[in-house]
Design a protein around this motif. Structure first.
Motif, PDB file in Angstrom:
ATOM      1  N   ASP A 178      15.934 -20.272   4.542  1.00  0.00           N
ATOM      2  CA  ASP A 178      17.039 -19.578   5.194  1.00  0.00           C
ATOM      3  C   ASP A 178      18.278 -20.467   5.165  1.00  0.00           C
ATOM      4  O   ASP A 178      18.226 -21.636   5.569  1.00  0.00           O
ATOM      5  CB  ASP A 178      16.685 -19.233   6.641  1.00  0.00           C
ATOM      6  N   VAL A 179      19.365 -19.910   4.696  1.00  0.00           N
ATOM      7  CA  VAL A 179      20.621 -20.657   4.590  1.00  0.00           C
ATOM      8  C   VAL A 179      21.689 -19.942   5.414  1.00  0.00           C
ATOM      9  O   VAL A 179      22.035 -18.794   5.121  1.00  0.00           O
ATOM     10  CB  VAL A 179      21.080 -20.765   3.121  1.00  0.00           C
ATOM     11  N   PRO A 180      22.209 -20.588   6.452  1.00  0.00           N
ATOM     12  CA  PRO A 180      23.276 -19.957   7.241  1.00  0.00           C
ATOM     13  C   PRO A 180      24.580 -19.889   6.453  1.00  0.00           C
ATOM     14  O   PRO A 180      24.990 -20.866   5.823  1.00  0.00           O
ATOM     15  CB  PRO A 180      23.405 -20.867   8.467  1.00  0.00           C
ATOM     16  N   ILE A 181      25.202 -18.729   6.475  1.00  0.00           N
ATOM     17  CA  ILE A 181      26.454 -18.521   5.745  1.00  0.00           C
ATOM     18  C   ILE A 181      27.469 -17.845   6.663  1.00  0.00           C
ATOM     19  O   ILE A 181      27.121 -16.949   7.443  1.00  0.00           O
ATOM     20  CB  ILE A 181      26.223 -17.669   4.477  1.00  0.00           C
ATOM     21  N   ALA A 182      28.701 -18.287   6.578  1.00  0.00           N
ATOM     22  CA  ALA A 182      29.808 -17.650   7.302  1.00  0.00           C
ATOM     23  C   ALA A 182      30.734 -17.010   6.277  1.00  0.00           C
ATOM     24  O   ALA A 182      31.141 -17.661   5.310  1.00  0.00           O
ATOM     25  CB  ALA A 182      30.568 -18.674   8.139  1.00  0.00           C
ATOM     26  N   ILE A 183      31.030 -15.731   6.473  1.00  0.00           N
ATOM     27  CA  ILE A 183      31.938 -15.010   5.582  1.00  0.00           C
ATOM     28  C   ILE A 183      33.158 -14.602   6.400  1.00  0.00           C
ATOM     29  O   ILE A 183      33.066 -13.756   7.295  1.00  0.00           O
ATOM     30  CB  ILE A 183      31.263 -13.772   4.965  1.00  0.00           C
ATOM     31  N   ASN A 184      34.269 -15.231   6.110  1.00  0.00           N
ATOM     32  CA  ASN A 184      35.508 -14.974   6.840  1.00  0.00           C
ATOM     33  C   ASN A 184      36.425 -14.116   5.975  1.00  0.00           C
ATOM     34  O   ASN A 184      36.769 -14.502   4.856  1.00  0.00           O
ATOM     35  CB  ASN A 184      36.199 -16.296   7.192  1.00  0.00           C
ATOM     36  N   ILE A 185      36.806 -12.959   6.498  1.00  0.00           N
ATOM     37  CA  ILE A 185      37.587 -12.003   5.712  1.00  0.00           C
ATOM     38  C   ILE A 185      38.891 -11.679   6.430  1.00  0.00           C
ATOM     39  O   ILE A 185      38.902 -11.385   7.629  1.00  0.00           O
ATOM     40  CB  ILE A 185      36.797 -10.697   5.482  1.00  0.00           C
ATOM     41  N   GLU A 186      39.962 -11.731   5.680  1.00  0.00           N
ATOM     42  CA  GLU A 186      41.265 -11.286   6.163  1.00  0.00           C
ATOM     43  C   GLU A 186      41.794 -10.239   5.195  1.00  0.00           C
ATOM     44  O   GLU A 186      41.622 -10.364   3.983  1.00  0.00           O
ATOM     45  CB  GLU A 186      42.254 -12.449   6.253  1.00  0.00           C
ATOM     46  N   ALA A 187      42.416  -9.209   5.748  1.00  0.00           N
ATOM     47  CA  ALA A 187      42.979  -8.149   4.910  1.00  0.00           C
ATOM     48  C   ALA A 187      44.458  -8.005   5.218  1.00  0.00           C
ATOM     49  O   ALA A 187      44.845  -7.835   6.383  1.00  0.00           O
ATOM     50  CB  ALA A 187      42.253  -6.826   5.148  1.00  0.00           C
ATOM     51  N   GLU A 188      45.249  -8.109   4.179  1.00  0.00           N
ATOM     52  CA  GLU A 188      46.691  -7.916   4.313  1.00  0.00           C
ATOM     53  C   GLU A 188      46.957  -6.492   4.782  1.00  0.00           C
ATOM     54  O   GLU A 188      46.411  -5.532   4.252  1.00  0.00           O
ATOM     55  CB  GLU A 188      47.347  -8.156   2.952  1.00  0.00           C
ATOM     56  N   SER A 189      47.778  -6.350   5.802  1.00  0.00           N
ATOM     57  CA  SER A 189      48.035  -5.036   6.375  1.00  0.00           C
ATOM     58  C   SER A 189      48.725  -4.121   5.362  1.00  0.00           C
ATOM     59  O   SER A 189      49.718  -4.494   4.736  1.00  0.00           O
ATOM     60  CB  SER A 189      48.909  -5.171   7.624  1.00  0.00           C
ATOM     61  N   SER A 190      48.136  -2.929   5.179  1.00  0.00           N
ATOM     62  CA  SER A 190      48.724  -1.920   4.294  1.00  0.00           C
ATOM     63  C   SER A 190      48.156  -0.568   4.684  1.00  0.00           C
ATOM     64  O   SER A 190      47.207  -0.475   5.470  1.00  0.00           O
ATOM     65  CB  SER A 190      48.413  -2.219   2.822  1.00  0.00           C
ATOM     66  N   ALA A 191      48.724   0.482   4.125  1.00  0.00           N
ATOM     67  CA  ALA A 191      48.269   1.832   4.463  1.00  0.00           C
ATOM     68  C   ALA A 191      46.801   2.034   4.115  1.00  0.00           C
ATOM     69  O   ALA A 191      46.087   2.771   4.790  1.00  0.00           O
ATOM     70  CB  ALA A 191      49.123   2.866   3.735  1.00  0.00           C
ATOM     71  N   SER A 192      46.320   1.370   3.058  1.00  0.00           N
ATOM     72  CA  SER A 192      44.922   1.512   2.647  1.00  0.00           C
ATOM     73  C   SER A 192      44.023   0.513   3.361  1.00  0.00           C
ATOM     74  O   SER A 192      42.936   0.856   3.833  1.00  0.00           O
ATOM     75  CB  SER A 192      44.794   1.329   1.134  1.00  0.00           C
ATOM     76  N   ALA A 193      44.473  -0.744   3.452  1.00  0.00           N
ATOM     77  CA  ALA A 193      43.637  -1.801   4.027  1.00  0.00           C
ATOM     78  C   ALA A 193      43.360  -1.581   5.506  1.00  0.00           C
ATOM     79  O   ALA A 193      42.331  -2.033   6.022  1.00  0.00           O
ATOM     80  CB  ALA A 193      44.300  -3.156   3.818  1.00  0.00           C
ATOM     81  N   LEU A 234      23.547 -14.608   8.252  1.00  0.00           N
ATOM     82  CA  LEU A 234      24.966 -14.511   8.577  1.00  0.00           C
ATOM     83  C   LEU A 234      25.236 -15.105   9.956  1.00  0.00           C
ATOM     84  O   LEU A 234      24.619 -14.718  10.950  1.00  0.00           O
ATOM     85  CB  LEU A 234      25.405 -13.046   8.535  1.00  0.00           C
ATOM     86  N   VAL A 235      26.163 -16.060  10.007  1.00  0.00           N
ATOM     87  CA  VAL A 235      26.523 -16.714  11.266  1.00  0.00           C
ATOM     88  C   VAL A 235      28.044 -16.763  11.372  1.00  0.00           C
ATOM     89  O   VAL A 235      28.765 -16.474  10.410  1.00  0.00           O
ATOM     90  CB  VAL A 235      25.942 -18.150  11.348  1.00  0.00           C
ATOM     91  N   ASP A 236      28.517 -17.159  12.556  1.00  0.00           N
ATOM     92  CA  ASP A 236      29.955 -17.332  12.746  1.00  0.00           C
ATOM     93  C   ASP A 236      30.390 -18.693  12.207  1.00  0.00           C
ATOM     94  O   ASP A 236      29.575 -19.606  12.010  1.00  0.00           O
ATOM     95  CB  ASP A 236      30.313 -17.222  14.231  1.00  0.00           C
ATOM     96  N   ALA A 237      31.680 -18.834  12.010  1.00  0.00           N
ATOM     97  CA  ALA A 237      32.212 -20.060  11.410  1.00  0.00           C
ATOM     98  C   ALA A 237      31.965 -21.291  12.277  1.00  0.00           C
ATOM     99  O   ALA A 237      31.881 -22.413  11.758  1.00  0.00           O
ATOM    100  CB  ALA A 237      33.706 -19.893  11.147  1.00  0.00           C
ATOM    101  N   ASP A 238      31.826 -21.110  13.604  1.00  0.00           N
ATOM    102  CA  ASP A 238      31.633 -22.254  14.503  1.00  0.00           C
ATOM    103  C   ASP A 238      30.157 -22.579  14.738  1.00  0.00           C
ATOM    104  O   ASP A 238      29.824 -23.377  15.608  1.00  0.00           O
ATOM    105  CB  ASP A 238      32.327 -21.994  15.846  1.00  0.00           C
ATOM    106  N   GLU A 239      29.255 -21.978  13.948  1.00  0.00           N
ATOM    107  CA  GLU A 239      27.821 -22.213  14.111  1.00  0.00           C
ATOM    108  C   GLU A 239      27.260 -23.115  13.011  1.00  0.00           C
ATOM    109  O   GLU A 239      26.089 -23.034  12.666  1.00  0.00           O
ATOM    110  CB  GLU A 239      27.064 -20.885  14.142  1.00  0.00           C
TER     111      GLU A 239
END
Length: 226
Positions: free
Chosen positions: A30-45, A71-76
């Motif tokens: 088992d490998v803990p992974i943090a996936i941090n996603i940001e989406a630029e604000s737009s009509a579709s996003a 899946l874990v949080d970035a501070d874990e």
């Protein structure tokens, strides 16, 4: 002679046992992974469900891996950190085109007095509807695998996709005139949502390339010694 046969049998069993042990795979770690996603604000996003998208990405990245991701949080204290910024996600207006077409077919209507088939020509008019919708996005990615010698990978992926759906509508006349393949395409069907579009774009290249980078590292760590 019997003793010699017993020795041969013993050596055969030992040989098979050794081969079986060599083929035994180590259990997946088992490998803990943090996936941090940001989406630029737009009509579709603004319509993207980032939590749903994160889990879908996790499923894609985990395919064909020798490990299990947790899946874990970035501070874990994750072992793998993946940062993704979605930019310029655009879902262009639909392009819908309708053409009226007259079709005809010869069908068997019965048999004559000699038992031979009697054909009848049937006709119908249909609308052939084609819907297209283009979408594109840019994904800025940064992958970090923590180790004695950390693995770092950064790349920007530009993806585009053209959705096409063709179906028939507004049938007038004898429906038997329609070719079976046309009959099966009746109705508009379900069009992709924003969540599905962004995942399709991600799978064009991004998830495969990121998965390859992760696989290269962990495959070398999880190989069973020969």
């Amino acid at each position: 002679m019997k003793k010699f046969g017993f020795i041969l049998m013993f050596l055969l069993v030992v040989s098979i046992s050794c081969k079986t042990q060599k083929k035994t795979r180590a259990p997946k770690i088992d490998v803990p992974i943090a996936i941090n996603i940001e989406a630029e604000s737009s009509a579709s996003a603004n319509f993207i469900n980032l939590s749903y998208y994160r889990f879908q990405l996790l499923n894609e990245l985990e395919q064909f891996q020798s490990i299990n991701f947790v899946l874990v949080d970035a501070d874990e204290n994750p072992d793998v950190v993946l940062d993704i910024t979605i930019e310029n996600f655009t879902l262009w207006p639909k392009d819908e085109r309708v053409s009226r077409r007259r079709v005809s077919r010869n069908i068997v209507a019965g048999t004559d007095s000699n038992g031979k088939p009697v054909y009848q020509t049937v006709t119908a008019s249909v609308d052939i509807v084609q819907i297209q919708q283009r979408t594109n996005a840019r994904f800025k990615t940064s992958l970090l695998i923590k180790a004695e010698t950390p693995v770092k990978f950064q790349k920007t992926f530009i993806a585009s996709y053209n959705y096409v759906n063709t179906y028939v509508d507004n049938i007038q006349g004898d429906p038997r005139a329609l070719d079976p393949s046309i009959s099966m395409s009746r109705g508009m069907g379900i069009e992709p949502t924003e969540d599905e579009y962004i995942l399709i774009l991600s799978k064009r290249e991004m998830t495969r390339r990121l998965g390859d980078e992760i696989r290269k590292f962990y495959d070398s760590k999880t190989k069973v010694p020969k």
